[in-house]
Design a protein around this motif. Sequence first.
Motif, PDB file in Angstrom:
ATOM      1  N   HIS A  43       4.844  -8.782  -1.623  1.00  0.00           N
ATOM      2  CA  HIS A  43       3.773  -9.220  -0.726  1.00  0.00           C
ATOM      3  C   HIS A  43       2.530  -8.359  -0.905  1.00  0.00           C
ATOM      4  CE1 HIS A  43       6.591 -11.522   1.946  1.00  0.00           C
ATOM      5  NE2 HIS A  43       7.444 -10.696   1.370  1.00  0.00           N
ATOM      6  N   VAL A  44       1.398  -8.858  -0.413  1.00  0.00           N
ATOM      7  CA  VAL A  44       0.140  -8.107  -0.404  1.00  0.00           C
ATOM      8  C   VAL A  44       0.148  -7.170   0.800  1.00  0.00           C
ATOM      9  CG1 VAL A  44      -2.369  -8.306  -0.166  1.00  0.00           C
ATOM     10  CG2 VAL A  44      -1.102  -9.996  -1.502  1.00  0.00           C
ATOM     11  N   ALA A  45      -0.099  -5.864   0.569  1.00  0.00           N
ATOM     12  CA  ALA A  45      -0.125  -4.887   1.663  1.00  0.00           C
ATOM     13  C   ALA A  45      -1.540  -4.658   2.184  1.00  0.00           C
ATOM     14  CB  ALA A  45       0.465  -3.552   1.206  1.00  0.00           C
ATOM     15  N   VAL A  46      -2.537  -4.721   1.307  1.00  0.00           N
ATOM     16  CA  VAL A  46      -3.932  -4.456   1.672  1.00  0.00           C
ATOM     17  C   VAL A  46      -4.797  -5.543   1.057  1.00  0.00           C
ATOM     18  CG1 VAL A  46      -5.840  -2.822   1.457  1.00  0.00           C
ATOM     19  CG2 VAL A  46      -3.522  -1.973   1.743  1.00  0.00           C
ATOM     20  N   ALA A  47      -5.678  -6.130   1.847  1.00  0.00           N
ATOM     21  CA  ALA A  47      -6.570  -7.167   1.338  1.00  0.00           C
ATOM     22  C   ALA A  47      -7.503  -6.589   0.281  1.00  0.00           C
ATOM     23  CB  ALA A  47      -7.371  -7.773   2.481  1.00  0.00           C
ATOM     24  N   SER A  48      -7.763  -7.387  -0.765  1.00  0.00           N
ATOM     25  CA  SER A  48      -8.666  -6.977  -1.836  1.00  0.00           C
ATOM     26  C   SER A  48      -9.436  -8.210  -2.293  1.00  0.00           C
ATOM     27  CB  SER A  48      -7.871  -6.375  -3.002  1.00  0.00           C
ATOM     28  OG  SER A  48      -7.064  -7.371  -3.595  1.00  0.00           O
ATOM     29  N   ALA A  49     -10.319  -8.036  -3.267  1.00  0.00           N
ATOM     30  CA  ALA A  49     -11.068  -9.176  -3.797  1.00  0.00           C
ATOM     31  C   ALA A  49     -10.122 -10.194  -4.444  1.00  0.00           C
ATOM     32  CB  ALA A  49     -12.096  -8.698  -4.808  1.00  0.00           C
ATOM     33  N   ARG A  50      -9.056  -9.699  -5.069  1.00  0.00           N
ATOM     34  CA  ARG A  50      -8.100 -10.588  -5.737  1.00  0.00           C
ATOM     35  C   ARG A  50      -7.128 -11.231  -4.751  1.00  0.00           C
ATOM     36  NH1 ARG A  50      -3.858  -9.118 -10.531  1.00  0.00           N
ATOM     37  NH2 ARG A  50      -3.213 -11.248 -10.883  1.00  0.00           N
ATOM     38  N   HIS A  51      -6.614 -10.447  -3.804  1.00  0.00           N
ATOM     39  CA  HIS A  51      -5.646 -10.941  -2.818  1.00  0.00           C
ATOM     40  C   HIS A  51      -6.245 -10.736  -1.427  1.00  0.00           C
ATOM     41  CE1 HIS A  51      -2.673 -11.280  -5.949  1.00  0.00           C
ATOM     42  NE2 HIS A  51      -2.850 -10.019  -6.280  1.00  0.00           N
ATOM     43  N   ARG A  52      -6.760 -11.789  -0.850  1.00  0.00           N
ATOM     44  CA  ARG A  52      -7.481 -11.679   0.431  1.00  0.00           C
ATOM     45  C   ARG A  52      -6.580 -11.737   1.650  1.00  0.00           C
ATOM     46  NH1 ARG A  52     -13.266 -13.319  -0.793  1.00  0.00           N
ATOM     47  NH2 ARG A  52     -13.187 -13.407  -3.052  1.00  0.00           N
ATOM     48  N   GLU A  53      -5.372 -12.268   1.497  1.00  0.00           N
ATOM     49  CA  GLU A  53      -4.456 -12.412   2.630  1.00  0.00           C
ATOM     50  C   GLU A  53      -3.413 -11.310   2.649  1.00  0.00           C
ATOM     51  OE1 GLU A  53      -2.451 -16.142   3.610  1.00  0.00           O
ATOM     52  OE2 GLU A  53      -3.859 -17.069   2.216  1.00  0.00           O
ATOM     53  N   VAL A  54      -3.411 -10.494   3.697  1.00  0.00           N
ATOM     54  CA  VAL A  54      -2.371  -9.486   3.871  1.00  0.00           C
ATOM     55  C   VAL A  54      -1.066 -10.194   4.201  1.00  0.00           C
ATOM     56  CG1 VAL A  54      -1.640  -7.525   5.278  1.00  0.00           C
ATOM     57  CG2 VAL A  54      -4.021  -7.744   4.603  1.00  0.00           C
ATOM     58  N   ASN A  55       0.035  -9.718   3.665  1.00  0.00           N
ATOM     59  CA  ASN A  55       1.397 -10.258   3.836  1.00  0.00           C
ATOM     60  C   ASN A  55       1.663 -11.523   3.023  1.00  0.00           C
ATOM     61  OD1 ASN A  55       2.071  -8.171   5.597  1.00  0.00           O
ATOM     62  ND2 ASN A  55       1.341  -9.323   7.360  1.00  0.00           N
ATOM     63  N   LYS A  56       0.695 -11.981   2.225  1.00  0.00           N
ATOM     64  CA  LYS A  56       0.909 -13.159   1.384  1.00  0.00           C
ATOM     65  C   LYS A  56       2.040 -12.886   0.390  1.00  0.00           C
ATOM     66  CE  LYS A  56      -1.291 -16.083  -2.041  1.00  0.00           C
ATOM     67  NZ  LYS A  56      -2.502 -16.326  -2.829  1.00  0.00           N
ATOM     68  N   VAL A  57       2.937 -13.861   0.228  1.00  0.00           N
ATOM     69  CA  VAL A  57       4.045 -13.735  -0.719  1.00  0.00           C
ATOM     70  C   VAL A  57       3.515 -13.996  -2.129  1.00  0.00           C
ATOM     71  CG1 VAL A  57       6.286 -14.639  -1.433  1.00  0.00           C
ATOM     72  CG2 VAL A  57       5.728 -14.481   0.990  1.00  0.00           C
ATOM     73  N   LEU A  58       3.732 -13.024  -3.026  1.00  0.00           N
ATOM     74  CA  LEU A  58       3.288 -13.160  -4.411  1.00  0.00           C
ATOM     75  C   LEU A  58       4.414 -13.618  -5.335  1.00  0.00           C
ATOM     76  CD1 LEU A  58       1.106  -9.951  -4.634  1.00  0.00           C
ATOM     77  CD2 LEU A  58       0.347 -12.295  -4.262  1.00  0.00           C
ATOM     78  N   SER A  59       5.630 -13.155  -5.080  1.00  0.00           N
ATOM     79  CA  SER A  59       6.782 -13.588  -5.874  1.00  0.00           C
ATOM     80  C   SER A  59       8.067 -13.339  -5.099  1.00  0.00           C
ATOM     81  CB  SER A  59       6.829 -12.869  -7.230  1.00  0.00           C
ATOM     82  OG  SER A  59       6.944 -11.483  -7.065  1.00  0.00           O
ATOM     83  N   ILE A  60       9.102 -14.116  -5.439  1.00  0.00           N
ATOM     84  CA  ILE A  60      10.411 -13.997  -4.806  1.00  0.00           C
ATOM     85  C   ILE A  60      11.449 -13.813  -5.903  1.00  0.00           C
ATOM     86  CG2 ILE A  60      12.156 -15.164  -3.408  1.00  0.00           C
ATOM     87  CD1 ILE A  60       9.853 -16.659  -2.024  1.00  0.00           C
ATOM     88  N   HIS A  61      12.330 -12.854  -5.706  1.00  0.00           N
ATOM     89  CA  HIS A  61      13.365 -12.539  -6.695  1.00  0.00           C
ATOM     90  C   HIS A  61      14.722 -12.629  -6.000  1.00  0.00           C
ATOM     91  CE1 HIS A  61      10.063 -11.175  -9.206  1.00  0.00           C
ATOM     92  NE2 HIS A  61       9.583 -10.644  -8.102  1.00  0.00           N
ATOM     93  N   ASP A  62      15.402 -13.760  -6.158  1.00  0.00           N
ATOM     94  CA  ASP A  62      16.685 -14.027  -5.505  1.00  0.00           C
ATOM     95  C   ASP A  62      17.857 -13.484  -6.315  1.00  0.00           C
ATOM     96  OD1 ASP A  62      15.463 -15.453  -3.455  1.00  0.00           O
ATOM     97  OD2 ASP A  62      15.651 -17.362  -4.491  1.00  0.00           O
ATOM     98  N   GLY A  63      18.984 -13.261  -5.628  1.00  0.00           N
ATOM     99  CA  GLY A  63      20.249 -12.947  -6.282  1.00  0.00           C
ATOM    100  C   GLY A  63      20.278 -11.647  -7.064  1.00  0.00           C
ATOM    101  N   MET A  64      19.597 -10.645  -6.586  1.00  0.00           N
ATOM    102  CA  MET A  64      19.579  -9.355  -7.286  1.00  0.00           C
ATOM    103  C   MET A  64      20.866  -8.568  -7.061  1.00  0.00           C
ATOM    104  SD  MET A  64      15.595  -8.394  -6.528  1.00  0.00           S
ATOM    105  CE  MET A  64      15.629  -6.792  -7.297  1.00  0.00           C
ATOM    106  N   HIS A  65      21.587  -8.868  -5.985  1.00  0.00           N
ATOM    107  CA  HIS A  65      22.868  -8.233  -5.662  1.00  0.00           C
ATOM    108  C   HIS A  65      23.833  -9.310  -5.190  1.00  0.00           C
ATOM    109  CE1 HIS A  65      22.198  -3.802  -5.723  1.00  0.00           C
ATOM    110  NE2 HIS A  65      20.934  -4.146  -5.559  1.00  0.00           N
ATOM    111  N   ARG A  66      25.102  -8.942  -5.032  1.00  0.00           N
ATOM    112  CA  ARG A  66      26.122  -9.878  -4.543  1.00  0.00           C
ATOM    113  C   ARG A  66      26.081 -10.031  -3.026  1.00  0.00           C
ATOM    114  NH1 ARG A  66      30.910  -7.424  -8.027  1.00  0.00           N
ATOM    115  NH2 ARG A  66      30.075  -7.958 -10.059  1.00  0.00           N
ATOM    116  N   GLY A  67      25.450  -9.089  -2.338  1.00  0.00           N
ATOM    117  CA  GLY A  67      25.323  -9.125  -0.889  1.00  0.00           C
ATOM    118  C   GLY A  67      23.916  -8.713  -0.495  1.00  0.00           C
ATOM    119  N   PRO A  68      23.651  -8.620   0.807  1.00  0.00           N
ATOM    120  CA  PRO A  68      22.320  -8.232   1.272  1.00  0.00           C
ATOM    121  C   PRO A  68      21.920  -6.831   0.804  1.00  0.00           C
ATOM    122  CG  PRO A  68      23.605  -9.155   3.072  1.00  0.00           C
ATOM    123  CD  PRO A  68      24.546  -8.972   1.921  1.00  0.00           C
ATOM    124  N   ILE A  69      20.670  -6.686   0.433  1.00  0.00           N
ATOM    125  CA  ILE A  69      20.120  -5.381   0.041  1.00  0.00           C
ATOM    126  C   ILE A  69      19.849  -4.589   1.312  1.00  0.00           C
ATOM    127  CG2 ILE A  69      18.144  -4.223  -1.024  1.00  0.00           C
ATOM    128  CD1 ILE A  69      18.003  -6.574  -2.987  1.00  0.00           C
TER     129      ILE A  69
END
Length: 137
Positions: A67-93
């Motif tokens: 997610h975006v932590a700080v608004a910038s010229a490139r990413h204006r929305e704080v908390n915007k989801v940039l990418s999702i990476h599913d299934g990195m472990h067999r259970g919750p991280i």
Amino acid sequence: GAPHRVYVRVGAIDTCKVGMAGQVDSSVGDLFLVKGQLIGVGRTCSLILPSKKYYRFGGPNNGVSVHVAVASARHREVNKVLSIHDGMHRGPISVARASLNGLWLLTGCIDSTVRVWKYNGQNMQLQATICGHDGGK
């Protein structure tokens, strides 16, 4: 190392809320002061300092989202989801920490595994898996 002194001068007093929408409490997970700006995220998050983004973990997808932590010229929305990476472990991280340069991510799962990931800005590549044991109980 050698002792260092840090002097802090109060320039302004303001109240801010740190935490994540959907988080049960307002606990702070990661907090940094960068060039006079305080950056904080909720307890299920880990900051990626150089890019001013953060990882969010602990969801049902057994992965992380970036997610975006700080608004910038490139990413204006704080908390915007940039990418999702599913299934990195067999259970919750249960824990995730980014390296200072933002290229590496360590994740820990409730199944006692720790995984080392390389993050290139879009993809996560698994580099190593470290398995725990029950001997510490």
